[in-house]
Design a protein around this motif. Sequence first.
Motif, PDB file in Angstrom:
ATOM      1  N   LYS A  40     -11.100   0.950 -17.374  1.00 24.76           N
ATOM      2  CA  LYS A  40     -11.103  -0.485 -17.676  1.00 24.76           C
ATOM      3  C   LYS A  40     -12.342  -0.826 -18.509  1.00 24.76           C
ATOM      4  O   LYS A  40     -13.468  -0.555 -18.108  1.00 24.76           O
ATOM      5  CB  LYS A  40     -11.092  -1.319 -16.392  1.00 24.76           C
ATOM      6  N   ASP A 163      -8.205  -9.599 -17.976  1.00 29.96           N
ATOM      7  CA  ASP A 163      -8.034  -9.470 -19.420  1.00 29.96           C
ATOM      8  C   ASP A 163      -6.869 -10.347 -19.867  1.00 29.96           C
ATOM      9  O   ASP A 163      -5.711 -10.085 -19.525  1.00 29.96           O
ATOM     10  CB  ASP A 163      -7.767  -7.993 -19.748  1.00 29.96           C
ATOM     11  N   HIS A 165      -5.451 -10.727 -22.753  1.00 29.74           N
ATOM     12  CA  HIS A 165      -4.493 -10.047 -23.631  1.00 29.74           C
ATOM     13  C   HIS A 165      -3.516  -9.209 -22.819  1.00 29.74           C
ATOM     14  O   HIS A 165      -2.310  -9.188 -23.091  1.00 29.74           O
ATOM     15  CB  HIS A 165      -5.246  -9.172 -24.638  1.00 29.74           C
ATOM     16  N   LYS A 166      -4.023  -8.526 -21.782  1.00 30.61           N
ATOM     17  CA  LYS A 166      -3.150  -7.751 -20.909  1.00 30.61           C
ATOM     18  C   LYS A 166      -2.193  -8.661 -20.150  1.00 30.61           C
ATOM     19  O   LYS A 166      -1.021  -8.321 -19.950  1.00 30.61           O
ATOM     20  CB  LYS A 166      -3.978  -6.909 -19.932  1.00 30.61           C
ATOM     21  N   ASN A 169       0.623  -9.591 -22.458  1.00 33.87           N
ATOM     22  CA  ASN A 169       1.570  -8.488 -22.671  1.00 33.87           C
ATOM     23  C   ASN A 169       2.452  -8.224 -21.461  1.00 33.87           C
ATOM     24  O   ASN A 169       3.593  -7.765 -21.608  1.00 33.87           O
ATOM     25  CB  ASN A 169       0.812  -7.208 -23.038  1.00 33.87           C
ATOM     26  N   ARG A 170       1.945  -8.511 -20.264  1.00 37.12           N
ATOM     27  CA  ARG A 170       2.690  -8.161 -19.054  1.00 37.12           C
ATOM     28  C   ARG A 170       3.688  -9.238 -18.627  1.00 37.12           C
ATOM     29  O   ARG A 170       4.615  -8.942 -17.874  1.00 37.12           O
ATOM     30  CB  ARG A 170       1.713  -7.874 -17.918  1.00 37.12           C
ATOM     31  N   GLU A 304      -3.837  -7.940 -12.459  1.00 35.89           N
ATOM     32  CA  GLU A 304      -4.831  -7.646 -13.493  1.00 35.89           C
ATOM     33  C   GLU A 304      -6.252  -8.035 -13.087  1.00 35.89           C
ATOM     34  O   GLU A 304      -7.200  -7.780 -13.830  1.00 35.89           O
ATOM     35  CB  GLU A 304      -4.457  -8.366 -14.795  1.00 35.89           C
TER      36      GLU A 304
END
Length: 346
Positions: A40, A163, A165-166, A169-170, A304
């Motif tokens: 990470k 995060d 951005h993660k 995306n998820r 996350e």
Amino acid sequence: MANPEIGKPSISKLGNISRRKAVSVSHESLITTEYLNTGKLLPLVIAPTLEGLNLVTWAEYNQQFINSQLLWHGGILLRNFKIDGISCCEEFIKTIAGDLLEYSFCSTPRSQVSGNIYTSTEYPADQIIPQHNEMSYSLNWPMKIAFHCVKKSQYGGETPIADSHKVFNRISKKIRDKFIEKGVMYVRNYGGGIDLPWQNVFNTDNKSEVENYCRQAEIEFEWKHDGLRTRQVCQAVAQHPKTSQMVWFNQAHLFHISSLKPSIRQELLSSFKEEDLPRNAYYGDGTPIPDDVLVEIRQVYQEETIIFPWKEGDVLLLDNMLATHGRMPFSGTRKIVVGMAEPFVN
């Protein structure tokens, strides 16, 4: 992780050097960098190799390094530097990001500590504050936010991060696309002994000033006999202006009534019409957001989330678009102060 070879002031008496005093530059490494969690990138931990290294002085000579690492990692945990009180934290933020921002159009209770340094959100200690980007319920927000641990709690009280951005995306494409298409509408009813009074939110008791603020910020407003109601449609996602990453950037999961405990939710719905609830969130066209959609979003945030214990003296610097933050329950005295800088205006 290898120590970066960057220009630094000479180490002689560096901990006591005035920020304005000219110093020589050395190639000797004054810091170490590492990660808290394998695999990470968030957060990067930076610590001095020299005891008593003053954070503000070091930052003054390493602004480019700090900002580039912040863009790459999303967050930096500065640990074991010399920090001479809360004013030092304020100077650190000014050094890397300019003047601090006033906490206006707030959604949570805070107290001013010094200048534009505030207490962290003053929610009851037994409650969790979910992950969020600061002021993502608005069209304007700070690009940088820094937390300074003055006193850690006896138990708990961590400031978890994630995060953005993660998270983007998820979240399933179907949910994401609908939010992108419609945006998020935030409806707030101020005061009434439940939510914040409008005077606290807008930092004024002058209705004309409130109206001017709302017009400039594209906020619909309506004065009621017992207070103020506002509506604002904002982004659900955003693109970072420097990294071009897409990030999940809203607080629908916090404002929506489903964020409350069932007992509190039921009590509010029995006492208020839906449009009079202290706060709620809808799709940007005013249609309801289904509870199961918000359940998925909250689950992604939970999966996350990165949690680490505070050490007194820590400074956690976040890019407010690339990283979210929250708060874990705690017991005992806890003092975390917050400063924000570098405004982003749509």
